[in-house]
Motif scaffolding. Structure first.
Motif, PDB file in Angstrom:
ATOM      1  N   GLY A  66       0.727  -3.745  -5.542  1.00  0.00           N
ATOM      2  CA  GLY A  66       0.732  -2.623  -4.669  1.00  0.00           C
ATOM      3  C   GLY A  66      -0.106  -1.113  -4.642  1.00  0.00           C
ATOM      4  O   GLY A  66      -0.400  -0.377  -5.463  1.00  0.00           O
ATOM      5  N   TRP A  67      -0.396  -1.254  -3.310  1.00  0.00           N
ATOM      6  CA  TRP A  67      -1.545  -0.622  -3.644  1.00  0.00           C
ATOM      7  C   TRP A  67      -1.601   0.290  -2.149  1.00  0.00           C
ATOM      8  O   TRP A  67      -1.145   0.201  -1.931  1.00  0.00           O
ATOM      9  CB  TRP A  67      -3.011  -1.254  -2.827  1.00  0.00           C
ATOM     10  N   ARG A  68      -1.370   0.721  -2.425  1.00  0.00           N
ATOM     11  CA  ARG A  68      -1.536   3.077  -2.110  1.00  0.00           C
ATOM     12  C   ARG A  68       0.022   2.831  -1.298  1.00  0.00           C
ATOM     13  O   ARG A  68       0.283   2.699   0.068  1.00  0.00           O
ATOM     14  CB  ARG A  68      -2.481   3.264  -0.721  1.00  0.00           C
ATOM     15  N   GLY A  69       1.447   2.427  -1.956  1.00  0.00           N
ATOM     16  CA  GLY A  69       2.255   2.479  -1.581  1.00  0.00           C
ATOM     17  C   GLY A  69       3.547   1.409  -1.244  1.00  0.00           C
ATOM     18  O   GLY A  69       4.314   0.904  -0.797  1.00  0.00           O
ATOM     19  N   ALA A  70       2.460   0.472  -0.805  1.00  0.00           N
ATOM     20  CA  ALA A  70       2.945  -0.958  -0.466  1.00  0.00           C
ATOM     21  C   ALA A  70       3.191  -2.232  -1.426  1.00  0.00           C
ATOM     22  O   ALA A  70       3.284  -1.293  -3.088  1.00  0.00           O
ATOM     23  CB  ALA A  70       1.817  -1.962  -0.508  1.00  0.00           C
ATOM     24  N   ARG A  71       4.128  -2.035  -1.283  1.00  0.00           N
ATOM     25  CA  ARG A  71       4.462  -3.336  -2.029  1.00  0.00           C
ATOM     26  C   ARG A  71       3.994  -4.507  -2.978  1.00  0.00           C
ATOM     27  O   ARG A  71       3.508  -5.068  -2.587  1.00  0.00           O
ATOM     28  CB  ARG A  71       6.314  -3.659  -1.829  1.00  0.00           C
TER      29      ARG A  71
END
Length: 119
Positions: A66-71
């Motif tokens: 999960g990068w920069r708010g991604a799941r």
């Protein structure tokens, strides 16, 4: 055909090498696979701990969590696929190469979008 939703693209592959035997590869995939060269390779067969370590070795591993708010992606599904490719390559030495690219990883599973098998 319906288009697959966006996800993190990986490559999962295998080869049966005359010197090393069955090998398994995982890396950041899709159209950038060759350009980026972010891969981990192991001899087959391999277990879940080996497959997990391969994912952790990738320079792009942060994308999986999960990068920069991604799941984050379904690491268990990726691990299962990596282990299965290793078992397949070991059981079938007549398969010279196997490329699953891209493999789209999602929070709730994976989807193989293209495959190449060379016997």
């Amino acid at each position: 055909e319906e288009m697959a939703p966006a996800g993190i693209e990986l490559i999962i592959g295998g080869a049966n090498d005359a010197s090393f035997g069955a090998t398994v590869l995982v890396g950041i995939g899709g159209t950038a696979a060759e350009a980026v060269g972010d891969v981990a390779i192991r001899l087959a067969p391999l277990g879940r701990a080996d497959a997990s370590a391969m994912l952790d070795e990738l320079r792009g591993a942060a994308l999986l969590d999960g990068w920069r708010g991604a799941r984050g992606v379904d690491r268990d599904a990726l691990i299962e696929a990596i282990v299965a490719v290793g078992a397949l390559m070991r059981a079938h030495p007549e398969i010279r190469e196997l490329d699953l690219n891209p493999v789209r990883a999602y929070a709730d599973g994976i989807l193989v979008l293209d495959a190449l098998v060379v016997v």
